[in-house]
Scaffold this motif. Structure first.
Motif: not given
Length: 384
Positions: A107-114, A130-131, A149-153, A356-364
């Motif tokens: 997550t740290g590497a990803t968010m640094a590049a975003v 990470a969510v 978040r899904m893992a916790a759920e 199942n991706m969508s403009p509102e969901d980039h994880n799917g």
């Protein structure tokens, strides 16, 4: 030479040059960029991810490539460093001019590049958990694994179904553990459950006995959940057994690999966690749409590298396949067309789940894409 002949000669030269140029264009590779934690503290993530990308880029090229062009994998090892990830992401988009990026082990590497990726308008499929990566939605950023978040759920749902509502939570203070803790606290409250003991450990800690003793001494606790990755969860697991704690014990998806079992040993027996069906492919029913995908990836990876698969390598498999599906759907490497194709993907069956991706969901994905596994006699067993 007559003017007429000169005109014909010139026309022929232009035609030949155009043909050569068109041929050169057709021969251009599609550049798949990647920055991964191949070495360093998160190498258990990045190493199988890179191996997976290499073998499937080779396979796709052997089968004719994508859009009639060969894929070219350009990758860098960020060694688990966020600043290195940022630098390599910059190199990928500015110097290498890649068409799409599949990477970001942590997550740290990803968010640094975003921020750079968003600025450069490069489609990016992150392999981190990470969510925050995909929520809120970022225009050019997509996420392959389920979120913390899904893992916790998924864990809390299993606890609640077993009648456990008072939780002892232990988590790492790194990016993954910190985010997982926040999501678990929020999810517990929304589900009418209560975290009655909340302790943390540093990624550098070599003993968590003190934190676990506090959990053991709290008579309200009826189940324990550890949210972390790397070697720390194995230490927690061994300390848990050494203290003789008999409460139901859960780990997060951050340790869903056989290497965790090797580190934790017999102490892991009885614990549960949410994971991909990759660890138990033969336990899936024959009509499960994921079964052939999971079995194919497992067999191919283990034959190529002579080592067990992990769910982390599977994230790279799904990320690359999603990238290929988007390129084919877009019919080109035009970045905006590929981005739109990514967020319109529906029913894509991967190793991790069905996307199942969508403009509102980039994880799917949703929490149900996790399967609950239990360690029985040193091996994984599908509970559902």
């Amino acid at each position: 030479m007559s003017k007429k002949l000169l005109r014909r000669t010139g026309l022929l030269a232009v035609t030949l040059a155009a043909g050569i140029f068109t041929g050169a264009q057709a021969a251009e590779t599609i550049k798949i960029g990647s920055f991964l934690s191949v070495t360093g503290p998160a190498s258990f993530l990045g190493d199988p991810e890179l191996k997976t990308l290499r073998m499937y880029v080779d396979k796709i090229n052997e089968d004719g490539g994508v859009l009639g062009r060969q894929l070219e994998l350009i990758h860098y090892d960020d060694e688990g460093s966020a600043s290195s990830a940022r630098n390599y992401a910059s190199r990928l988009v500015r110097s290498d001019r890649v068409d799409i990026i599949v990477g970001g082990s942590t997550t740290g590497a990803t968010m640094a590049a975003v921020p750079l990726i968003e600025q450069s308008q490069t489609p990016f499929l992150s392999l981190a958990g990470a969510v925050v990566i995909a929520d809120p939605v970022k225009k050019w950023v997509f996420k392959v694994p389920q979120s913390d978040r899904m893992a916790a759920e998924r864990v809390l749902t299993d606890m609640k179904e077993r009648g456990f509502t008072k939780i002892g939570l232990i988590s790492g203070t790194g990016g993954f553990g910190r985010s997982g803790r926040e999501q678990t606290l929020a999810m517990a409250e929304s589900m009418g459950m209560e975290v009655v003991e909340d302790v943390t450990y540093s990624p550098s800690d070599t003993d968590m006995t003190a934190q676990l003793t506090g959990i053991r001494n709290n008579s309200e606790v009826d189940a324990v959940f550890n949210f972390g990755f790397g070697q720390s969860p194995a230490i927690v697991t061994r300390n848990y057994a050494q203290l003789g704690i008999e409460l139901p014990f859960y780990q997060s998806h951050g340790v869903a690999s056989n290497s965790f079992l090797d580190l934790a040993g017999d102490a892991a027996n009885g614990l549960r966690l949410p994971a991909s069906p990759l660890l138990v492919p033969d336990s899936l029913p024959e009509n499960d749409p994921q079964k052939p995908v999971v079995q194919s990836y497992k067999e191919a990876y283990e034959a190529r590298w002579d080592e067990s698969v992990s769910t982390f390598g599977a994230y790279a498999y799904d990320g690359l396949q999603l990238a290929v599906a988007a390129l084919e759907k877009a019919g080109s490497t035009d970045r905006e067309a590929v981005r739109k194709a990514l967020e319109s993907i529906q029913g894509h069956v991967g190793v991790t789940g069905t996307y199942n991706m969508s403009p509102e969901d980039h994880n799917g994905l949703n929490a149900d894409s996790f399967r609950i596994l239990e360690v029985v006699d040193g091996d994984w067993k599908l509970i559902e």
